[in-house]
Write a protein that holds these residues in place. Structure first.
Motif, PDB file in Angstrom:
ATOM      1  N   CYS A  66       0.843  -1.202   0.000  1.00 20.12           N
ATOM      2  CA  CYS A  66       0.000   0.000   0.000  1.00 20.12           C
ATOM      3  C   CYS A  66       0.879   1.254   0.000  1.00 20.12           C
ATOM      4  O   CYS A  66       1.723   1.424   0.872  1.00 20.12           O
ATOM      5  CB  CYS A  66      -0.905  -0.010   1.224  1.00 20.12           C
ATOM      6  SG  CYS A  66      -1.784   1.545   1.449  1.00 20.12           S
ATOM      7  N   CYS A  69       0.086   3.451   3.507  1.00 18.91           N
ATOM      8  CA  CYS A  69       0.525   3.061   4.844  1.00 18.91           C
ATOM      9  C   CYS A  69       1.644   2.012   4.810  1.00 18.91           C
ATOM     10  O   CYS A  69       2.089   1.557   5.857  1.00 18.91           O
ATOM     11  CB  CYS A  69      -0.663   2.556   5.669  1.00 18.91           C
ATOM     12  SG  CYS A  69      -1.276   0.949   5.140  1.00 18.91           S
ATOM     13  N   CYS A 101      -6.215  -1.995   0.384  1.00 14.89           N
ATOM     14  CA  CYS A 101      -5.393  -2.204   1.565  1.00 14.89           C
ATOM     15  C   CYS A 101      -6.271  -2.657   2.730  1.00 14.89           C
ATOM     16  O   CYS A 101      -7.302  -2.040   3.016  1.00 14.89           O
ATOM     17  CB  CYS A 101      -4.673  -0.909   1.920  1.00 14.89           C
ATOM     18  SG  CYS A 101      -3.715  -1.036   3.440  1.00 14.89           S
ATOM     19  N   CYS A 104      -5.567   0.215   5.846  1.00 13.92           N
ATOM     20  CA  CYS A 104      -6.123   1.572   5.812  1.00 13.92           C
ATOM     21  C   CYS A 104      -7.330   1.701   4.878  1.00 13.92           C
ATOM     22  O   CYS A 104      -7.973   2.758   4.830  1.00 13.92           O
ATOM     23  CB  CYS A 104      -5.053   2.594   5.439  1.00 13.92           C
ATOM     24  SG  CYS A 104      -4.578   2.565   3.706  1.00 13.92           S
TER      25      CYS A 104
HETATM   26 ZN   LIG Z   1      -2.860   1.094   3.544  1.00 15.47          ZN
END
Ligand SMILES: [Zn+2]
Length: 405
Positions: A66, A69, A101, A104
């Motif tokens: 991702c 994050c 993701c 997040c």
């Molecule tokens: Zn993420």
């Protein structure tokens, strides 16, 4: 004991050799080392996987990370179509995996950065191919286009080729070199949008390579000093050869490096001065002969084979009888004598060349006049120059072993 009826796959018993990858797309990457090189994708990052799904090329990441994050926990979340241009197979509509993701919740795409720029359809191997063709053919965009079609099955417009070349961010690799300390410096005038600009270039005489090149708007001594100073930071600085421009003189003196003039330019300048004088003054036979003799004596001193000979000839020049007037005084006492050291440096040290021919030859080879006129914008100018320069350096690299200095 029980018996099983095993169903033979009648419908797929034609004369076709099936591979595991025909049934399980994920296995197809194992047979692709050949395909990868044919499409020019062999340099794509390990984390980028190219598969074939339902006759389409499909890209996904081995590990989807991702970008928000940096989590490695993501799930597949559909695909999108993207048009890409490859070597050999030309334009293709590909599918690109999307991810979500788990940490997040953001949706992100397969990282294609090792294959293609985000704002372009043309894959990097094709761009590289265009840059290489440009280095070989120079400004011949038609030839590049023809070659792409013939050799690589790629149809691409002149404008796209032009754009790729203009945006080429090829940079000369200046790092990790230890230079010899013996340099030549020159500048090339180029007209950009009707304004004169200058490409400054510094060349290492012993390594036979360019140290640096830069496009600047002015050629004043501060600009030149800064260019030389930056180019030679932490490098040996023994001598720099130039033509006679006084801006060069000021910059190099400030750098506290031995400065030598190109003998060819000096002779050219002297010839021009004599010609001007002859044109403007009506001389009798005797005056004319005396001046021609003076010119020969100056050239003899410049062509001396040793420093001792040169100094002897200089002293003879000082003591000799020649028509003393404004012209000869200026030539001898404002130029030859004060700059005699800069004119004979090559006799002190055999590493120092007597002319600037080497760097001028590069300019001529890399940047013939007809190319100069086609230049449109600053960015393109320098990137093209760098491409050509790079080609020169590669060719030169090969020849280097056979040449001695
Ligand atoms: Zn993420």
């Amino acid at each position: 004991m029980s018996t099983y009826n095993i169903k033979a796959p009648y419908e797929c018993m034609e004369l076709k050799e099936y591979k595991l990858s025909d049934f399980i797309p994920e296995f197809s990457e194992f047979r692709q080392s050949d395909d990868l090189s044919r499409f020019g994708c062999e340099n794509i990052e390990n984390n980028l996987i190219r598969l074939e799904k339902r006759g389409k090329i499909h890209f996904q990441n081995r590990i989807a990370i991702c970008p928000s994050c940096k989590s490695h926990h993501a799930v597949k979340n559909g695909v999108y179509d993207r048009k890409l241009i490859f070597l050999r197979i030309g334009e293709q509509i590909c599918t690109v995996q999307k991810y979500k993701c788990k940490k997040c919740g953001k949706v992100f795409y397969t990282d294609l950065s090792s294959l293609v720029y985000s704002n372009s359809n043309v894959t990097l191997p094709v761009i590289e191919c265009i840059e290489n063709l440009y280095q070989i053919y120079g400004a011949g965009l038609h030839k590049i286009r023809f070659d792409l079609k013939q050799q690589h099955n790629i149809e691409i417009s002149h404008q796209s080729i032009e754009n790729i070349l203009l945006n080429s961010n090829y940079e000369f690799n200046y790092d990790n070199w230890t230079y010899s300390g013996y340099y030549l410096f020159d500048s090339l005038w180029v007209k950009i949008n009707g304004e004169w600009n200058y490409i400054l270039a510094l060349f290492d005489v012993k390594l036979n390579t360019l140290v640096s090149a830069k496009l600047v708007e002015s050629e004043d001594s501060t600009v030149i000093y800064n260019f030389l100073n930056e180019s030679l930071r932490n490098q040996k600085k023994i001598s720099i050869g130039t033509d006679l421009k006084h801006e060069y003189r000021e910059a190099i003196d400030k750098l506290k490096v031995k400065h030598h003039f190109c003998k060819f330019h000096v002779k050219q300048m002297i010839n021009r001065k004599f010609k001007d004088y002859f044109d403007k003054n009506s001389l009798n036979e005797e005056e004319y002969t005396e001046l021609i003799d003076l010119k020969q004596d100056i050239f003899k001193a410049l062509d001396a084979k040793s420093l001792k000979d040169a100094n002897k000839l200089r002293d003879e020049l000082i003591n000799k009888k020649y028509p003393k007037n404004k012209f000869t005084n200026k030539l001898i006492w404002k130029f030859i004598i004060p700059y005699f050291k800069k004119l004979t440096t090559h006799l002190e040290n055999s590493n120092i060349p007597s002319t600037n021919n080497k760097i001028e030859n590069i300019f001529q080879k890399v940047f013939p006049k007809h190319i100069k006129r086609t230049m449109k914008i600053e960015q393109g100018l320098l990137s093209r120059f760098m491409l050509k320069l790079n080609h020169w350096n590669i060719k030169n690299e090969k020849e280097k072993n056979h040449t001695s200095f």
